[in-house]
Scaffold this motif. Structure first.
Motif, PDB file in Angstrom:
ATOM      1  N   VAL A 388       8.229  61.220  71.765  1.00  0.00           N
ATOM      2  CA  VAL A 388       9.123  62.642  71.574  1.00  0.00           C
ATOM      3  C   VAL A 388       9.976  62.422  70.216  1.00  0.00           C
ATOM      4  CG1 VAL A 388       9.313  63.466  73.912  1.00  0.00           C
ATOM      5  CG2 VAL A 388      11.222  62.191  72.919  1.00  0.00           C
ATOM      6  N   GLN A 389      10.283  63.461  69.550  1.00  0.00           N
ATOM      7  CA  GLN A 389      11.211  63.341  68.519  1.00  0.00           C
ATOM      8  C   GLN A 389      12.345  64.052  68.710  1.00  0.00           C
ATOM      9  OE1 GLN A 389       9.468  64.853  64.677  1.00  0.00           O
ATOM     10  NE2 GLN A 389      10.919  63.528  63.547  1.00  0.00           N
ATOM     11  N   LEU A 390      13.285  63.362  68.200  1.00  0.00           N
ATOM     12  CA  LEU A 390      14.747  63.997  68.485  1.00  0.00           C
ATOM     13  C   LEU A 390      15.311  64.827  67.324  1.00  0.00           C
ATOM     14  CD1 LEU A 390      16.282  61.007  70.425  1.00  0.00           C
ATOM     15  CD2 LEU A 390      15.329  63.310  71.474  1.00  0.00           C
ATOM     16  N   LYS A 391      15.812  65.909  67.343  1.00  0.00           N
ATOM     17  CA  LYS A 391      16.630  66.730  66.357  1.00  0.00           C
ATOM     18  C   LYS A 391      18.044  66.761  66.966  1.00  0.00           C
ATOM     19  CE  LYS A 391      15.266  70.776  65.094  1.00  0.00           C
ATOM     20  NZ  LYS A 391      14.687  72.407  65.139  1.00  0.00           N
ATOM     21  N   GLN A 392      18.805  66.125  66.127  1.00  0.00           N
ATOM     22  CA  GLN A 392      20.239  66.090  66.309  1.00  0.00           C
ATOM     23  C   GLN A 392      21.137  67.340  66.194  1.00  0.00           C
ATOM     24  OE1 GLN A 392      22.539  62.408  65.110  1.00  0.00           O
ATOM     25  NE2 GLN A 392      24.167  63.827  64.359  1.00  0.00           N
ATOM     26  N   VAL A 393      21.449  67.652  67.168  1.00  0.00           N
ATOM     27  CA  VAL A 393      22.464  68.818  67.148  1.00  0.00           C
ATOM     28  C   VAL A 393      23.907  68.673  66.779  1.00  0.00           C
ATOM     29  CG1 VAL A 393      23.452  70.828  68.387  1.00  0.00           C
ATOM     30  CG2 VAL A 393      21.211  70.053  68.870  1.00  0.00           C
ATOM     31  N   GLU A 394      24.392  67.547  67.553  1.00  0.00           N
ATOM     32  CA  GLU A 394      25.739  67.068  67.047  1.00  0.00           C
ATOM     33  C   GLU A 394      26.077  65.599  67.457  1.00  0.00           C
ATOM     34  OE1 GLU A 394      30.025  69.352  68.193  1.00  0.00           O
ATOM     35  OE2 GLU A 394      28.257  69.876  69.329  1.00  0.00           O
ATOM     36  N   GLU A 395      27.166  64.984  66.869  1.00  0.00           N
ATOM     37  CA  GLU A 395      27.334  63.585  66.989  1.00  0.00           C
ATOM     38  C   GLU A 395      29.003  63.789  67.172  1.00  0.00           C
ATOM     39  OE1 GLU A 395      27.694  59.236  65.099  1.00  0.00           O
ATOM     40  OE2 GLU A 395      26.351  60.635  64.473  1.00  0.00           O
ATOM     41  N   ARG A 396      29.361  63.155  68.164  1.00  0.00           N
ATOM     42  CA  ARG A 396      30.986  63.429  68.442  1.00  0.00           C
ATOM     43  C   ARG A 396      31.581  61.966  68.908  1.00  0.00           C
ATOM     44  NH1 ARG A 396      32.393  68.466  69.037  1.00  0.00           N
ATOM     45  NH2 ARG A 396      34.269  67.908  70.317  1.00  0.00           N
ATOM     46  N   GLN A 397      32.633  61.976  69.130  1.00  0.00           N
ATOM     47  CA  GLN A 397      33.281  60.684  69.617  1.00  0.00           C
ATOM     48  C   GLN A 397      34.492  61.376  71.018  1.00  0.00           C
ATOM     49  OE1 GLN A 397      35.104  59.342  66.149  1.00  0.00           O
ATOM     50  NE2 GLN A 397      33.517  58.228  65.499  1.00  0.00           N
ATOM     51  N   GLN A 398      35.286  60.271  71.356  1.00  0.00           N
ATOM     52  CA  GLN A 398      36.422  60.540  72.216  1.00  0.00           C
ATOM     53  C   GLN A 398      37.348  61.609  71.474  1.00  0.00           C
ATOM     54  OE1 GLN A 398      36.411  56.521  71.415  1.00  0.00           O
ATOM     55  NE2 GLN A 398      38.726  56.154  71.073  1.00  0.00           N
ATOM     56  N   ALA A 399      37.755  62.101  72.717  1.00  0.00           N
ATOM     57  CA  ALA A 399      38.812  63.261  72.199  1.00  0.00           C
ATOM     58  C   ALA A 399      40.094  62.708  71.198  1.00  0.00           C
ATOM     59  CB  ALA A 399      39.341  64.152  73.356  1.00  0.00           C
ATOM     60  N   PRO A 400      40.623  63.417  70.589  1.00  0.00           N
ATOM     61  CA  PRO A 400      41.904  62.848  69.861  1.00  0.00           C
ATOM     62  C   PRO A 400      43.047  62.275  70.427  1.00  0.00           C
ATOM     63  CG  PRO A 400      41.722  65.193  69.467  1.00  0.00           C
ATOM     64  CD  PRO A 400      40.467  64.788  70.105  1.00  0.00           C
ATOM     65  N   ASP A 401      42.999  62.530  71.633  1.00  0.00           N
ATOM     66  CA  ASP A 401      44.323  62.098  72.445  1.00  0.00           C
ATOM     67  C   ASP A 401      43.969  60.521  72.855  1.00  0.00           C
ATOM     68  OD1 ASP A 401      42.278  62.883  74.102  1.00  0.00           O
ATOM     69  OD2 ASP A 401      43.592  63.376  75.651  1.00  0.00           O
ATOM     70  N   HIS A 402      42.857  60.168  72.293  1.00  0.00           N
ATOM     71  CA  HIS A 402      42.482  58.592  72.501  1.00  0.00           C
ATOM     72  C   HIS A 402      42.270  58.256  71.008  1.00  0.00           C
ATOM     73  CE1 HIS A 402      41.685  60.463  76.366  1.00  0.00           C
ATOM     74  NE2 HIS A 402      41.385  59.165  76.904  1.00  0.00           N
ATOM     75  N   PRO A 403      43.165  58.317  70.373  1.00  0.00           N
ATOM     76  CA  PRO A 403      42.949  57.999  68.827  1.00  0.00           C
ATOM     77  C   PRO A 403      42.415  56.329  68.650  1.00  0.00           C
ATOM     78  CG  PRO A 403      45.222  57.708  69.449  1.00  0.00           C
ATOM     79  CD  PRO A 403      44.433  58.248  70.626  1.00  0.00           C
ATOM     80  N   ILE A 404      41.413  56.533  67.427  1.00  0.00           N
ATOM     81  CA  ILE A 404      40.746  55.314  67.157  1.00  0.00           C
ATOM     82  C   ILE A 404      41.678  54.859  65.882  1.00  0.00           C
ATOM     83  CG2 ILE A 404      38.871  54.626  65.816  1.00  0.00           C
ATOM     84  CD1 ILE A 404      37.183  56.727  67.289  1.00  0.00           C
ATOM     85  N   LEU A 405      42.079  53.731  66.098  1.00  0.00           N
ATOM     86  CA  LEU A 405      42.996  52.972  65.216  1.00  0.00           C
ATOM     87  C   LEU A 405      41.989  51.914  64.113  1.00  0.00           C
ATOM     88  CD1 LEU A 405      45.905  52.557  64.422  1.00  0.00           C
ATOM     89  CD2 LEU A 405      46.155  50.477  65.874  1.00  0.00           C
TER      90      LEU A 405
END
Length: 422
Positions: A388-405
């Motif tokens: 199959v082929q994938l069409k990306q709809v969205e790429e996300r991460q953890q919510a901002p209350d779990h900040p990435i330092l």
């Protein structure tokens, strides 16, 4: 450093100093050259071999991570006022990042959020989640264990002075990381400073306008997975009119969001009967049980069963045109990443084979060792294998209350993709 310092001195290698200068806050056991005598959990000053001060941190004598830096400002004194600032900064970040993000007519997003995220908030070894009027804490280092009598009252004070209805703290100090620090595993209500202690660890929480009955004593982590708050909304937005399969559902938040978004039917699957029972109760609590059903099963065995048996698929409410994969971390060490990649590839392959052309897949990993690129590679391999082929709809991460330092890759651990199968 010319000024007098009140803390014991610890000298580290040039390699350790380079990592500290780059922003990473850890000093490992083998990087310590010399250390003045001091008690476990003490504040220590860290110096490079050439005498350059690198910061002050908390000592863990029984851990491979020997020191966790908490400040690189030589003017800081790690007293109560210092920790009060840290707590205030942490809460202010949640207000800024999440205060205006609530769904129309719903509760503030800060009513259920992570208040303290360890190194990312300058309080290494401390996790604090808010569930309405209750704070649930996890302490994983000896330094933070000793600071509990200072930091806990500050948490209540800072939030209460901001008008938040926060009354008590429940301690989930039962994580395996405490063993590495020589700390006992315990859980229960913190009864210091006259805090109100409820009769039960079962609490009602509202997130994204949905009510959840949580068992903060026995559920995984602190009782809920707050890091997926906005990813659940992403699923809600595409769920209308679809038949949804929510895999590794825990207490049902993805499935409930899909149902609230207008899904025709939602099947929730988890290996834990306790989680399934709570998910079913949450469906009833929100009046969504007429469109939801629940199965206790091992997802790794369940998905192939559905793919190979049409009768079984229909029995479970399929065919499905939206599948959510929210597995537990398949790896918690660098040494098992290849094995974990096979696991992610397998479950995504099985999901893709179940989906029709035009169906949607929401998939993620919650292990920082399984990096975004490694996860993407596993998903791409699965798509190739499934033809199959994938069409990306969205790429996300953890919510901002779990900040990435930045500079501390361990704080980036959740990657989330939404695809359409084409």
């Amino acid at each position: 450093m010319k000024q007098a310092r009140p803390y014991p001195k610890l000298i580290v290698t040039r390699k350790a100093a380079r990592a500290l200068k780059a922003g990473h806050p850890w000093v490992f056991e083998g990087e310590v050259i010399e250390a003045e005598p001091c008690a476990n959990g003490s504040v220590v000053d860290v110096f490079e071999e050439n005498g350059t001060w690198q910061g002050a941190g908390l000592l863990s004598q029984e851990s491979k991570i020997r020191v966790r830096i908490v400040t690189r400002n030589a003017n800081d004194r790690l007293d109560e006022a210092f920790w009060a600032r840290r707590v205030a900064y942490a809460w202010e970040h949640r207000k800024v990042a999440m205060g205006g993000c609530a769904l129309p007519g719903c509760e503030p997003d800060t009513n259920a959020c992570r208040v303290v995220f360890s190194e990312a908030d300058g309080m290494p070894g401390l996790i604090v989640d808010r569930y309405e009027h209750v704070l649930v804490s996890q302490v994983g280092t000896v330094g933070m264990e000793l600071l509990r009598p200072i930091i806990y009252p500050l948490l209540l004070k800072v939030l209460q002075e901001d008008g938040q209805d926060v009354r008590c703290i429940y301690e989930r100090n039962d994580s395996p990381s405490r063993v590495k620090e020589g700390l006992p595993q315990t859980k229960g209500w913190w009864d210091g400073q006259g805090a109100e202690v409820p009769d039960t660890p079962r609490i009602k929480v509202v997130e994204n306008g949905l009510s959840f009955d949580l068992d903060i004593e026995n559920s995984q982590k602190t009782g809920f997975f707050l890091d997926q708050k906005y990813n659940r909304r992403a699923v809600r937005q595409i769920a209308g009119g679809r038949r949804v399969l929510d895999c590794f559902c825990h207490v049902g938040p993805f499935g409930l969001n899909a149902a609230a978004g207008g899904a025709d039917f939602v099947r929730c699957v988890d290996v834990s009967q306790t989680a399934i029972d709570l998910a079913a109760e949450n469906a009833r609590l929100n009046g969504l049980d007429d469109r939801m059903d629940f199965t206790c099963a091992n997802v790794l065995e369940y998905l192939p069963e559905l793919r190979k048996g049409r009768a079984r698929l229909r029995e479970e409410g399929g065919p499905f045109d939206l599948i959510v994969l929210d597995p537990p971390a398949f790896t918690k060490s660098r040494g098992t990443v290849k094995h974990a990649a096979r696991g992610y590839r397998e479950i995504n392959y099985e999901a893709m084979r179940l989906l029709p052309r035009g169906g949607y897949l929401a998939t993620c990993s919650c292990s920082h060792f399984m990096t975004r690129d490694l996860l993407a590679e596993a998903i791409a391999d699965a798509a190739h294998q499934a033809n199959v082929q994938l069409k990306q709809v969205e790429e996300r991460q953890q919510a901002p209350d779990h900040p990435i330092l930045w500079g501390v890759p361990e704080t980036h651990y959740l990657d989330f993709f939404v695809f359409q199968v084409v």
